[in-house]
Design an enzyme around this catalytic site. Sequence first.
Site, PDB file in Angstrom:
ATOM      1  N   SER A  79      56.017  78.845  66.277  1.00  0.00           N
ATOM      2  CA  SER A  79      57.310  78.490  65.701  1.00  0.00           C
ATOM      3  C   SER A  79      58.326  79.635  65.781  1.00  0.00           C
ATOM      4  O   SER A  79      58.725  80.050  66.860  1.00  0.00           O
ATOM      5  CB  SER A  79      57.094  78.037  64.251  1.00  0.00           C
ATOM      6  OG  SER A  79      58.241  77.442  63.721  1.00  0.00           O
ATOM      7  N   HIS A  89      53.472  70.051  63.358  1.00  0.00           N
ATOM      8  CA  HIS A  89      53.798  71.468  63.548  1.00  0.00           C
ATOM      9  C   HIS A  89      52.590  72.363  63.278  1.00  0.00           C
ATOM     10  O   HIS A  89      52.473  73.432  63.863  1.00  0.00           O
ATOM     11  CB  HIS A  89      54.955  71.848  62.628  1.00  0.00           C
ATOM     12  CG  HIS A  89      55.700  73.065  63.064  1.00  0.00           C
ATOM     13  ND1 HIS A  89      56.142  73.260  64.352  1.00  0.00           N
ATOM     14  CD2 HIS A  89      56.087  74.176  62.362  1.00  0.00           C
ATOM     15  CE1 HIS A  89      56.785  74.421  64.441  1.00  0.00           C
ATOM     16  NE2 HIS A  89      56.757  74.991  63.244  1.00  0.00           N
ATOM     17  N   ASP A 131      55.758  66.599  65.892  1.00  0.00           N
ATOM     18  CA  ASP A 131      56.256  67.783  65.189  1.00  0.00           C
ATOM     19  C   ASP A 131      57.589  67.445  64.533  1.00  0.00           C
ATOM     20  O   ASP A 131      58.586  67.207  65.214  1.00  0.00           O
ATOM     21  CB  ASP A 131      56.409  68.932  66.191  1.00  0.00           C
ATOM     22  CG  ASP A 131      56.646  70.278  65.520  1.00  0.00           C
ATOM     23  OD1 ASP A 131      57.282  70.299  64.451  1.00  0.00           O
ATOM     24  OD2 ASP A 131      56.202  71.294  66.081  1.00  0.00           O
TER      25      ASP A 131
END
Length: 272
Positions: free
Chosen positions: A95, A252, A223
């Site tokens: 991320s 995610h 996600d």
Amino acid sequence: MFFTTPTDGTTLAYEDYGTGAPLVFISGWALPTDMWECQVPFFLEQGYRCVLLDRRGHGRSDRPSSGYDTDTRADDLAALLEHLDLRDAILIAHSTGAAEAVRYLARHGADRVARIALLGPAIPYLLQTEDNPVGVTAAMIDASTADLRADRAQWLADRAQGYFATHLGTRVSAAAIEAEVQRSMSCSPIAALEVQKAVARTDHRADVAALAVPTLLLHGLHDQSIPIEVSSHQAVRLYPEAVLKEYPTAGHGLYRSHADQVNADLLEFVKA
């Protein structure tokens, strides 16, 4: 273990395990190094050295009032690699960490880095603009930031199930979900807000287009935090040499929900 950044004297915490080729794990937004608990033991058993950094405002690192912009965070990563004099390192980032990885390469070059693996990467540009119509609108970003500021615990709790895509049958226990929420709450409130703002509004398109190292992208099709069509799909258009592996039932938090497959894909990549 700790070191001090040359940029502004911030003390950052890191962990260093094992020997062999170095893997540098860079955590996602709000999360400390403990998020990698499904990866580090596995790669230690495979004979790799595992290095993990708590970014400023996260984990056991200092909580300064500034330095949460992407350039400074990338420079913090550079300071760690220089502090340990790592060579031929493989960056494994989730991320927000992916944004730091590509900005690190743009600012410091690839002399110390052999390849990068990015999970649910917050690149290349999340904000919707005239020349980036697939992005997220400023109004949506501002509303999310306002909710985070008003009640961070509730903001995290509201997103926890979707983060791991448990509605698709992923096997993540309630205890593991609560643990990840608590880990995220350990982040400095200032860091949580400022890093999220930077992630949403920093343009990494030039960073991605300039990549010159083997790159692996792992992304969940469900996600909700960093939608794949905004991020990885755009990244491979900018850097076609990157390899994208899509996870049909992942959100995610694929590093936990799909740990076995993530580890297998990462191992194949780092051994190449």
